[in-house]
Design an enzyme around this catalytic site. Structure first.
Site, short mmCIF file in Angstrom:
data_model
loop_
_atom_site.label_atom_id
_atom_site.label_comp_id
_atom_site.label_asym_id
_atom_site.label_seq_id
_atom_site.Cartn_x
_atom_site.Cartn_y
_atom_site.Cartn_z
N THR A 169 -0.69 -7.14 13.07
CA THR A 169 -1.25 -5.80 13.23
C THR A 169 -2.14 -5.84 14.45
O THR A 169 -2.76 -6.87 14.73
CB THR A 169 -2.08 -5.45 11.98
OG1 THR A 169 -1.19 -5.23 10.90
CG2 THR A 169 -2.95 -4.22 12.19
N ARG A 197 5.24 2.07 1.14
CA ARG A 197 3.92 1.45 0.97
C ARG A 197 3.08 1.67 2.25
O ARG A 197 3.56 1.48 3.36
CB ARG A 197 4.09 -0.05 0.70
CG ARG A 197 2.77 -0.84 0.62
CD ARG A 197 2.39 -1.43 1.96
NE ARG A 197 1.19 -2.27 1.88
CZ ARG A 197 0.50 -2.66 2.95
NH1 ARG A 197 0.89 -2.33 4.16
NH2 ARG A 197 -0.57 -3.42 2.82
N VAL A 198 1.84 2.05 2.08
CA VAL A 198 0.93 2.21 3.21
C VAL A 198 -0.30 1.36 2.94
O VAL A 198 -0.83 1.36 1.82
CB VAL A 198 0.52 3.69 3.41
CG1 VAL A 198 -0.49 3.83 4.54
CG2 VAL A 198 1.75 4.55 3.69
N GLY A 199 -0.75 0.63 3.95
CA GLY A 199 -1.94 -0.22 3.80
C GLY A 199 -3.19 0.48 4.31
O GLY A 199 -3.27 1.71 4.35
N ASP A 200 -4.15 -0.32 4.74
CA ASP A 200 -5.42 0.23 5.20
C ASP A 200 -5.37 0.80 6.61
O ASP A 200 -6.20 1.64 6.97
CB ASP A 200 -6.47 -0.90 5.23
CG ASP A 200 -6.06 -1.98 6.24
OD1 ASP A 200 -4.96 -2.55 6.06
OD2 ASP A 200 -6.79 -2.21 7.22
N THR A 220 -7.92 -5.73 10.02
CA THR A 220 -6.56 -6.27 9.84
C THR A 220 -6.56 -7.21 8.66
O THR A 220 -7.59 -7.78 8.30
CB THR A 220 -6.09 -7.00 11.12
OG1 THR A 220 -4.91 -7.75 10.81
CG2 THR A 220 -7.12 -7.95 11.67
N GLY A 221 -5.38 -7.39 8.06
CA GLY A 221 -5.26 -8.27 6.91
C GLY A 221 -4.59 -7.53 5.76
O GLY A 221 -3.93 -6.52 5.98
N GLY A 223 -4.00 -5.00 3.39
CA GLY A 223 -4.53 -3.65 3.30
C GLY A 223 -5.03 -3.28 1.92
O GLY A 223 -5.99 -2.52 1.77
N1 ASP Z 1 -3.58 -4.30 7.35
C1 ASP Z 1 -2.15 -4.23 7.50
C2 ASP Z 1 -1.57 -3.59 6.26
O1 ASP Z 1 -2.00 -3.91 5.18
C3 ASP Z 1 -1.51 -5.55 7.72
C4 ASP Z 1 -2.20 -6.47 8.70
O2 ASP Z 1 -3.26 -6.17 9.20
O3 ASP Z 1 -1.64 -7.53 8.96
O4 ASP Z 1 -0.64 -2.84 6.39
#
Ligand code: ASP
Length: 302
Positions: A169, A197-200, A220-221, A223
């Protein structure tokens, strides 16, 4: 006049078996592009968009071309652009047909009365606002396609970020000469995510946040962990008491206190131009410009 400043990230994760020089070069190019925009006096909003476009075009990162594929083998992308002047944002989620989701997020912010568009409606808006639509298959990199095929032949879906070969990301935060502040975040989400699916990343306050009075952050990480704790907003709030690095660490520590292994990271810029980053994962490539415009990179520190 404010001190212009920019820091970018290329995703918190394991980053195993990658050409680290190429990854660091990718974030360096993005920071340099953003810095160039700031140097000629353009806005922080333009700088973070320019930096993010470079990373969306680089297949090493999980944004734009080279995004992770969902469990059906499609690219579904999310992006968020935030503007610290009046604390506004533009966001898109689940877009499949635009090459640069961050530009679509900018158009949502600057050309519509709304804040957030999803799915087919977001792709249709892109076309209405003059962005070229591409076939989803054009966003699929050769290496992501091979990984998808191998995993599905072995019936082994790839989940989580700690076990993934890498992640990417992307995000950028900047202060411009006029003292305005912005953040950008763009992603293809997590590997083998469920369709829809939607993350943060596109969630205001979670994936990114900016306030001219304090600073900006991009997260990032995983979500599902980040969005429960508004990681970016927590980092910006911490700037009231701390420098950028301290604020990034404080926000992450807050997350770690409640989730043992949050697999997250965040970059921060303070209104005075100070930058910082923290991550709980193996690595998070970052690049930033110092006051003279020299670009520095790091991948495994802090
Ligand atoms: N934060 C992103 C998500 O969860 C993924 C990522 O940052 O690697 O979609």
């Amino acid at each position: 006049m404010a001190r212009p400043s920019i820091i970018v990230h290329g995703g918190a994760g394991a980053w195993l078996n990658f050409d680290e020089a190429a990854v660091q070069n990718g974030v360096r190019e993005a920071a340099a592009a953003g810095w160039e925009v700031l140097r000629r006096g353009a806005s922080a909003l333009e700088a973070v968009e320019a930096a993010t476009i470079i990373l969306e075009d680089n297949p090493l990162f999980d944004a734009g071309i080279g995004s992770f594929l969902n469990e059906q083998g499609e690219v579904e992308m999310d992006a968020l652009l935030t503007d610290g002047r009046e604390i506004r944002f533009g966001a898109v989620a689940g877009v499949k047909r635009v090459r640069h989701p961050i530009t679509l997020a900018r158009l949502v912010l600057t050309r519509t009365e709304n804040c957030f568009f999803v799915g087919e409606g977001a792709d249709a808006l892109a076309a209405q606002l003059g962005m070229p639509l591409v076939a989803n298959v054009e966003m699929i990199s050769e290496s992501e396609w091979q990984l998808f095929r191998q995993r599905h032949e072995r019936m082994q879906p790839r989940t989580g970020l700690g076990t993934a070969t890498g992640t990417g990301t992307v995000g950028a935060v900047a202060v411009d000469l006029a003292g305005h502040i912005a953040s950008a975040t763009s992603t293809g989400g997590t590997p083998d995510k469920k369709k829809g699916r939607v993350g943060d990343s596109p969630i205001f306050g979670a994936g990114g946040y900016a306030d001219d009075q304090l600073g900006a952050a991009s997260a990032t990480g995983v979500g599902e962990n980040i969005m429960r704790f508004f990681l970016s907003k927590a980092a910006v709030d911490a700037l009231a008491q701390q420098d950028a690095r301290g604020a990034a660490q404080a926000a992450l520590t807050f997350l770690e206190a409640r989730i043992p292994n949050p697999e997250a990271g965040v970059i921060v810029v303070k209104a005075n131009g100070d930058v910082g980053a923290a991550h709980s994962t193996n690595a998070m490539p970052i690049a930033w410009a110092d006051a003279d415009g020299n670009i520095h990179t790091a991948m495994r520190s802090g």
